[in-house]
Design an enzyme around this catalytic site. Structure first.
Site, PDB file in Angstrom:
ATOM      1  N   HIS A   1       5.597 -20.330  17.754  1.00 22.59           N
ATOM      2  CA  HIS A   1       5.346 -18.834  17.307  1.00 22.59           C
ATOM      3  C   HIS A   1       6.411 -17.988  17.591  1.00 22.59           C
ATOM      4  CE1 HIS A   1       1.111 -18.709  16.425  1.00 22.59           C
ATOM      5  NE2 HIS A   1       0.889 -19.759  17.350  1.00 22.59           N
TER       6      HIS A   1
ATOM      7  N   HIS B   1       3.023 -26.810  17.319  1.00 30.38           N
ATOM      8  CA  HIS B   1       2.658 -27.061  15.803  1.00 30.38           C
ATOM      9  C   HIS B   1       4.233 -26.586  15.060  1.00 30.38           C
ATOM     10  CE1 HIS B   1       1.762 -22.587  16.023  1.00 30.38           C
ATOM     11  NE2 HIS B   1       0.656 -23.106  16.667  1.00 30.38           N
TER      12      HIS B   1
ATOM     13  N   ASN C   1       4.912 -24.799  11.573  1.00 33.25           N
ATOM     14  CA  ASN C   1       3.740 -23.508  11.588  1.00 33.25           C
ATOM     15  C   ASN C   1       4.354 -22.318  12.386  1.00 33.25           C
ATOM     16  OD1 ASN C   1       1.440 -25.860  10.729  1.00 33.25           O
ATOM     17  ND2 ASN C   1       1.784 -24.410   9.330  1.00 33.25           N
ATOM     18  N   ALA C   2       4.101 -21.384  12.180  1.00 34.35           N
ATOM     19  CA  ALA C   2       4.620 -20.148  12.936  1.00 34.35           C
ATOM     20  C   ALA C   2       5.883 -20.021  13.529  1.00 34.35           C
ATOM     21  CB  ALA C   2       3.624 -19.696  13.904  1.00 34.35           C
TER      22      ALA C   2
ATOM     23  N   ARG D   1      21.550 -24.255   6.312  1.00 34.77           N
ATOM     24  CA  ARG D   1      23.087 -23.614   6.913  1.00 34.77           C
ATOM     25  C   ARG D   1      22.779 -23.037   8.157  1.00 34.77           C
ATOM     26  NH1 ARG D   1      25.447 -24.100   1.691  1.00 34.77           N
ATOM     27  NH2 ARG D   1      24.163 -22.594   0.822  1.00 34.77           N
TER      28      ARG D   1
ATOM     29  N   HIS E   1      -1.977 -27.695   7.195  1.00 32.01           N
ATOM     30  CA  HIS E   1      -0.734 -26.814   7.622  1.00 32.01           C
ATOM     31  C   HIS E   1       0.474 -27.372   7.396  1.00 32.01           C
ATOM     32  CE1 HIS E   1      -3.969 -25.592  10.152  1.00 32.01           C
ATOM     33  NE2 HIS E   1      -3.401 -24.651  10.699  1.00 32.01           N
TER      34      HIS E   1
ATOM     35  N   ASP F   1      -5.324 -28.362  17.067  1.00 29.70           N
ATOM     36  CA  ASP F   1      -5.460 -26.809  16.865  1.00 29.70           C
ATOM     37  C   ASP F   1      -6.781 -26.432  16.535  1.00 29.70           C
ATOM     38  OD1 ASP F   1      -4.606 -24.045  17.105  1.00 29.70           O
ATOM     39  OD2 ASP F   1      -3.263 -24.239  15.511  1.00 29.70           O
TER      40      ASP F   1
ATOM     41  N   LEU G   1      -3.336 -18.764   7.948  1.00 30.47           N
ATOM     42  CA  LEU G   1      -4.134 -19.811   8.590  1.00 30.47           C
ATOM     43  C   LEU G   1      -4.529 -19.507  10.005  1.00 30.47           C
ATOM     44  CD1 LEU G   1      -2.080 -22.924   7.284  1.00 30.47           C
ATOM     45  CD2 LEU G   1      -4.443 -22.530   6.779  1.00 30.47           C
ATOM     46  N   ALA G   2      -5.658 -19.917  10.515  1.00 24.69           N
ATOM     47  CA  ALA G   2      -6.379 -19.815  11.673  1.00 24.69           C
ATOM     48  C   ALA G   2      -6.754 -20.891  12.327  1.00 24.69           C
ATOM     49  CB  ALA G   2      -7.225 -18.413  11.696  1.00 24.69           C
TER      50      ALA G   2
HETATM   51 ZN   LIG Z   1      -3.409 -22.880  18.394  1.00 28.85          ZN
END
Ligand SMILES: [Zn+2]
Length: 388
Positions: free
Chosen positions: A204, A225, A228-229, A236, A260, A283, A315-316
């Protein structure tokens, strides 16, 4: 009591043993060998799974719920139902994972999860269930820019003091933490968490390459993950993903649901992290194993349609199960079933430094294993030698 299990093959998972004998005493593995090496001990009950494969039980280090239950909202008496659901998908150990919520709600949830971890193991009359072994804090120390669905009002600037309050609420059961290293104060919290043997996982995050490297220097050794995030990879300006994929000192996980991350990129990831450092996570959220509809993920409302979980267009989480993730790896890449199983068993156990008793079929380890068809379908799950 001594029980001997056999099947066509066994994955340790570092190697494959044909015609295996797996000897279990008092919930632990006392010996693993092949029938070609040793005769069956006399007077032992043999449980024969025919042409199936024995493998370590799956270990999901990033899971928010399933079977309609959310780990931050479930009543303590409900969690065993999640454990039973997970066991039907081959999972024997998991880290219930929090999302960013108000600190008070988080402390309360951590206290209940710590109780579940400290609860005595299931006994003979209970259904077989996966055990919560530790807690994964996904937040609150995340990047605003790469927060995904974590509510912005609940993101917190990292301080050792807040980390310690979370740690105390969980009575030391925090075993993993996802943190964005570029947020001011994060490097100090990373060092402190690593010092307490927490698996510090960068994610994240909008970190550029040098900061991701600083995080590893401070004690981070995993990534959450991957892709993702995260700040996207540029050839570069590789950013955090450049560090995650190129540094052999760190392991990393991925959501192999085909939603994902595209199957081709899963393949690239597996090549980069290799058989030793690639980790599968689900997840999964409360909607897993349930019909399409509206579900909770901590304080977040999630809509699930055709296997896709979204909240306001982002996406959750997922409705992925670990057995499907393992099969997907064999479809998305040239990895065989044993190699895919390793990414769901030994590799996560090593990433969170719980590899002696978990994620392996070896002398002294917990007798937690899964009986699979040659195609990777879960036929049975055994926890602490029970459930056959
Ligand atoms: Zn999670």
């Amino acid at each position: 009591m001594k029980t001997v299990f056999t099947a066509h093959r066994l994955y340790t998972p570092i190697e494959e043993i044909s015609a295996p004998l797996l000897i279990v005493e008092d919930g632990r593995i006392s010996e693993v060998f092949s029938r070609s090496q040793t005769e069956l001990p006399a007077h032992t009950a043999l449980v024969d799974f025919g042409d199936a494969i024995l493998a370590p039980g799956f270990f999901d280090i990033h899971i928010h719920g399933g079977a309609g239950l959310d780990v931050m909202r479930a009543a303590p008496a409900e969690l065993p139902r999640l454990g039973s659901f997970l066991a039907t998908h081959g999972v024997t150990s998991y880290f219930p994972t929090t999302v960013a919520a108000s600190l008070d709600a988080t402390y309360a949830a951590l206290e209940l999860l710590a109780n579940a971890i400290d609860a005595p193991p299931a006994t003979n009359g209970d259904p077989v269930q996966a055990r919560p072994l530790g807690i994964h804090l996904e937040g609150p120390f995340l990047s605003h820019k790469r927060r995904g669905v974590h509510p912005p009002e609940y993101l917190v600037t990292p301080t050792v003091e807040i980390f310690d309050r979370l740690w105390q609420a969980a009575r030391g059961h925090v075993r993993m933490m996802t943190i964005a290293p570029e947020v001011p104060g994060a490097l100090e919290v990373i060092a402190e968490a690593a010092h307490r043997n927490v698996c510090v996982s960068i994610g994240h995050s909008d970190a550029e390459l040098p900061i991701a490297k600083d995080a590893v220097k401070a004690g981070a050794h995993h990534a959450t993950h991957t892709f993702n995030a995260m700040r996207p990879l540029d050839h570069r300006e590789p950013g955090i993903i450049g560090e995650v994929l190129s540094d052999d000192r760190i392991s990393a996980d991925i959501i192999a649901d085909g939603i994902h991350v595209s199957p081709e990129v899963v393949k690239v990831f597996l090549r980069a992290k290799g058989h030793e450092r690639a980790v599968l996570i689900t997840d999964a959220i409360s909607a897993t194993g349930m019909p399409d509809g509206r579900y909770q993920l901590g304080p977040i409302q999630v809509d699930v349609k055709d296997g896709k979980c979204t909240s306001n267009g982002s996406l959750a989480g997922s409705v992925l199960t670990m057995d499907r993730a393992v099969r997907n790896v064999t479809k998305f890449s040239n990895w065989n079933l044993r190699e895919a199983v390793r990414a769901a068993t030994l590799n996560p156990a090593q990433a969170v430094t719980m590899s002696d008793n978990h994620g392996v079929l070896a002398r002294g380890a917990n007798a937690d294993f899964v009986v699979m068809s040659p195609a990777g379908e879960v036929l049975k799950t055994i926890v602490a030698g029970r459930g056959f």
